[in-house]
Design a protein around this motif. Structure first.
Motif, PDB file in Angstrom:
ATOM      1  N   ILE A 213       0.731  -1.056  -0.047  1.00  0.00           N
ATOM      2  CA  ILE A 213      -0.060   0.047   0.165  1.00  0.00           C
ATOM      3  C   ILE A 213       0.951   1.248   0.213  1.00  0.00           C
ATOM      4  O   ILE A 213       1.709   1.588   0.733  1.00  0.00           O
ATOM      5  N   PRO A 214       0.683   2.195  -0.966  1.00  0.00           N
ATOM      6  CA  PRO A 214       1.433   3.429  -1.081  1.00  0.00           C
ATOM      7  C   PRO A 214       0.765   4.323  -0.201  1.00  0.00           C
ATOM      8  O   PRO A 214      -0.219   4.421   0.055  1.00  0.00           O
ATOM      9  N   VAL A 215       1.649   5.216   0.398  1.00  0.00           N
ATOM     10  CA  VAL A 215       1.192   6.394   1.279  1.00  0.00           C
ATOM     11  C   VAL A 215       0.569   7.508   0.447  1.00  0.00           C
ATOM     12  O   VAL A 215      -0.262   8.019   0.887  1.00  0.00           O
ATOM     13  N   ASN A 216       0.770   7.659  -1.106  1.00  0.00           N
ATOM     14  CA  ASN A 216       0.363   8.569  -1.769  1.00  0.00           C
ATOM     15  C   ASN A 216       0.480   8.413  -3.126  1.00  0.00           C
ATOM     16  O   ASN A 216       1.056   7.190  -3.516  1.00  0.00           O
ATOM     17  N   ASP A 217       0.281   9.062  -4.292  1.00  0.00           N
ATOM     18  CA  ASP A 217       0.609   8.789  -5.448  1.00  0.00           C
ATOM     19  C   ASP A 217       1.562   9.698  -6.191  1.00  0.00           C
ATOM     20  O   ASP A 217       1.790   9.780  -7.404  1.00  0.00           O
ATOM     21  N   GLU A 218       2.382  10.532  -5.193  1.00  0.00           N
ATOM     22  CA  GLU A 218       3.514  11.243  -5.666  1.00  0.00           C
ATOM     23  C   GLU A 218       5.034  10.511  -5.682  1.00  0.00           C
ATOM     24  O   GLU A 218       5.625  10.632  -6.633  1.00  0.00           O
ATOM     25  N   GLU A 219       5.174  10.058  -4.439  1.00  0.00           N
ATOM     26  CA  GLU A 219       6.429   9.334  -4.279  1.00  0.00           C
ATOM     27  C   GLU A 219       6.822   8.200  -5.016  1.00  0.00           C
ATOM     28  O   GLU A 219       6.973   6.905  -4.659  1.00  0.00           O
ATOM     29  N   GLU A 220       6.879   8.023  -6.206  1.00  0.00           N
ATOM     30  CA  GLU A 220       7.209   7.232  -7.085  1.00  0.00           C
ATOM     31  C   GLU A 220       8.612   6.231  -6.721  1.00  0.00           C
ATOM     32  O   GLU A 220       9.615   7.031  -6.668  1.00  0.00           O
ATOM     33  N   GLY A 221       8.431   5.108  -6.811  1.00  0.00           N
ATOM     34  CA  GLY A 221       9.296   4.365  -6.328  1.00  0.00           C
ATOM     35  C   GLY A 221       9.637   4.600  -4.537  1.00  0.00           C
ATOM     36  O   GLY A 221      10.661   3.544  -4.352  1.00  0.00           O
ATOM     37  N   LYS A 222       8.930   5.200  -3.953  1.00  0.00           N
ATOM     38  CA  LYS A 222       9.209   5.302  -2.547  1.00  0.00           C
ATOM     39  C   LYS A 222       7.968   5.192  -1.691  1.00  0.00           C
ATOM     40  O   LYS A 222       8.002   5.042  -0.470  1.00  0.00           O
ATOM     41  N   ALA A 223       6.782   5.268  -2.488  1.00  0.00           N
ATOM     42  CA  ALA A 223       5.533   5.440  -1.471  1.00  0.00           C
ATOM     43  C   ALA A 223       5.008   4.128  -0.862  1.00  0.00           C
ATOM     44  O   ALA A 223       4.619   4.176   0.469  1.00  0.00           O
ATOM     45  N   VAL A 224       5.358   3.007  -1.350  1.00  0.00           N
ATOM     46  CA  VAL A 224       5.172   1.685  -0.795  1.00  0.00           C
ATOM     47  C   VAL A 224       6.127   1.265   0.301  1.00  0.00           C
ATOM     48  O   VAL A 224       5.701   1.069   1.607  1.00  0.00           O
ATOM     49  N   LYS A 225       7.562   1.892   0.110  1.00  0.00           N
ATOM     50  CA  LYS A 225       8.300   1.609   1.094  1.00  0.00           C
ATOM     51  C   LYS A 225       8.028   2.570   2.217  1.00  0.00           C
ATOM     52  O   LYS A 225       8.131   2.021   3.370  1.00  0.00           O
ATOM     53  N   LEU A 226       7.510   3.932   2.202  1.00  0.00           N
ATOM     54  CA  LEU A 226       7.114   4.839   3.146  1.00  0.00           C
ATOM     55  C   LEU A 226       5.959   4.126   4.050  1.00  0.00           C
ATOM     56  O   LEU A 226       5.832   4.549   5.040  1.00  0.00           O
ATOM     57  N   GLY A 227       5.154   3.574   3.078  1.00  0.00           N
ATOM     58  CA  GLY A 227       4.008   2.925   3.944  1.00  0.00           C
ATOM     59  C   GLY A 227       4.364   1.996   4.960  1.00  0.00           C
ATOM     60  O   GLY A 227       4.042   1.806   6.301  1.00  0.00           O
TER      61      GLY A 227
END
Ligand code: MN
Ligand code: MN
Length: 471
Positions: A213-227
């Motif tokens: 699950i991504p935290v948002n739709d902005e951080e391409e390549g990082k959003a799921v890791k951030l989640g």
């Protein structure tokens, strides 16, 4: 005496017999009860840290006292004193002081509590293909392809910036999520299937799926890791940097199971060498007032060569014997040397059982069979016995008597065919003191795979052998 004509052929010829057919009255119940307790131990003790904790818990409940307490109070040893030595929460020594002085030697049973697994790399977490994953570095000898597509659990410790310790345990409770290393679908495996089994799945492919699950739709390549990082912060209070100060182990998820229609076997992770470690623990907890000091060792790092300060190659045992000799009365290095030299050891580790699917690597007359009792291996090593401790016939003869007097069903076997490969144990590290050492442990199938297979009667006979040896 020469055999007379007409003597039974049974007396002349060595004919091993299944342990299941040699159980005494009511012993079947004991075998089953023992293995229930053993399976519970496996479920709790999935890593060397968890095994240490459980061994200490059971030992303390049985009256073992931490050696540090004795050293602090200067309390002298007497016959029957039970001592626990904790080596960095990763290896443990248990001692029951004998009637004879330490310098006359001990009866040691030495097992290991580390098992092959996947360790998190120091900087593990990344995202690829909108999946968060954890990079691992395998520990011990593993066939990598065996570790893909299985439910995995995560156990370990991390340290926060302020030094606070955080314990992770995810995947072994029924309500927990699990993790997984992926493998390629067969439909696209044309190239992979041409590779050797060693190359089909490589070390750098052993990445554990952690989230989606991504935290948002902005951080391409990082959003799921951030989640995933958000969840780790929320639930455990840790940040990514804390993984640098961590030891996190990935192991097969779930509990030990009975195997077979007759429920005669156990299928479980980590039986190398927790089958011998549990037998050692269970045996020493039954030992009362031994003649010679009884010792159970539960070592770490065996699977990577026994190095490191929690492995058998360290001075852990020697240091401990110095302490014990000092606690016994007057310390002298000579007494320590004698205590070591006069000791006898069962190097408690698993060996290979005959596998009907792979008869080519076994020599049928000198292999161990599942269900035929605890296995004694005079030597291990590879090629021309290279690197092995080759036990003395005199010591084996002594053991034969001990086992016969105590109804221990045992078998003698080599690991495999002469030039098929080889392996080692902690035996050689103890033999250098002059101790009499022989490998004595449980035969298993699937050794080092995520689910190893043992026979309940062998597991029980392993305990019986250790108990007879230490008592
Ligand atoms: Mn082992
Ligand atoms: Mn091993």
């Amino acid at each position: 005496m020469a055999k007379k004509k007409g003597d039974s052929i049974k007396d002349l010829m060595f004919q091993p017999k299944s342990g299941w057919l040699q159980l005494k009255d009511k012993e079947m119940d004991e075998v089953l009860k023992y293995n229930e307790d053993y399976k519970s131990f496996l479920d709790i003790a999935k890593t060397e840290r968890l095994a240490s904790t459980e061994i200490m818990r059971q030992a303390e409940a049985a009256g073992f006292v931490n050696i540090e307490k004795l050293v602090k109070t200067g309390q002298k040893l007497k016959a029957g004193t039970k001592i626990l030595v904790n080596n960095k929460d990763k290896s443990i020594g248990l001692f029951i002081i004998g009637k004879k002085p330490l310098e006359e030697g001990m009866r040691l049973v030495g097992a290991h509590i580390d098992s092959p697994r996947l360790d998190f790399k120091p900087n593990p977490i990344y995202e690829d293909g909108h999946i968060a994953l954890g990079k691992t570095h395998y520990y011990g000898g593993v066939k990598k392809y065996q570790w893909t597509t299985l439910p995995l659990a995560i156990h370990g410790v991390l340290y926060k910036k302020d030094g606070e310790k955080v314990t992770l345990a995810i995947g072994d409770k029924p309500e927990d999520p699990v993790f997984c290393v992926t493998d390629l679908l067969i439909h696209l495996s044309k190239a992979q299937m041409q590779k050797t089994m060693a190359e089909g799945v490589t070390g750098e492919m052993m990445n554990v799926v952690l989230g989606n699950i991504p935290v948002n739709d902005e951080e391409e390549g990082k959003a799921v890791k951030l989640g995933v990082l958000e969840l780790l912060k929320e639930r455990y209070g840790v940040v990514e940097e804390d993984f640098l100060m961590a030891e996190i182990e990935v192991v097969p998820a779930g509990n030990a199971r009975d195997l077979g229609l007759d429920r005669s076997m156990v299928l479980a992770y980590g039986q190398d060498d927790r089958v011998c470690a549990y037998a050692t623990l269970n045996a020493i907890l039954q030992v009362k007032d031994p003649e010679y000091t009884a010792c159970g060792l539960f070592m770490d790092k065996e699977e990577i060569g026994s190095y490191g300060n929690t492995g058998m190659d360290s001075y852990f045992l020697e240091n401990t014997i110095h302490e014990l000799v000092a606690l016994e009365g007057e310390h002298s290095s000579l007494k320590v040397r004698r205590a070591m030299k006069n000791s006898k050891v069962l190097s408690a580790d698993v060996t290979a059982a005959f596998d009907p699917d792979f008869p080519d690597v076994m020599e049928k007359q000198n292999t161990c069979y599942l269900g035929f009792g605890v296995a004694v291996s005079k030597y291990g090593g590879s090629g021309g016995k290279g690197g092995s401790n080759d036990a003395n016939a005199e010591f084996l003869s002594e053991l034969r008597t001990v086992f016969a007097d105590n109804d221990v069903v045992w078998q003698m076997g080599e690991l495999g065919k002469v030039d098929a490969g080889g392996g080692g144990t902690i035996a050689f590290l103890l033999s250098r003191y002059g101790m009499e050492v022989v490998d004595c442990g449980t035969p298993v199938l699937n050794m080092h795979s995520p689910y190893e297979l043992s026979s309940k009667v062998d597991n029980y006979m392993t305990m019986k052998a250790y108990r007879a040896f230490m008592k």
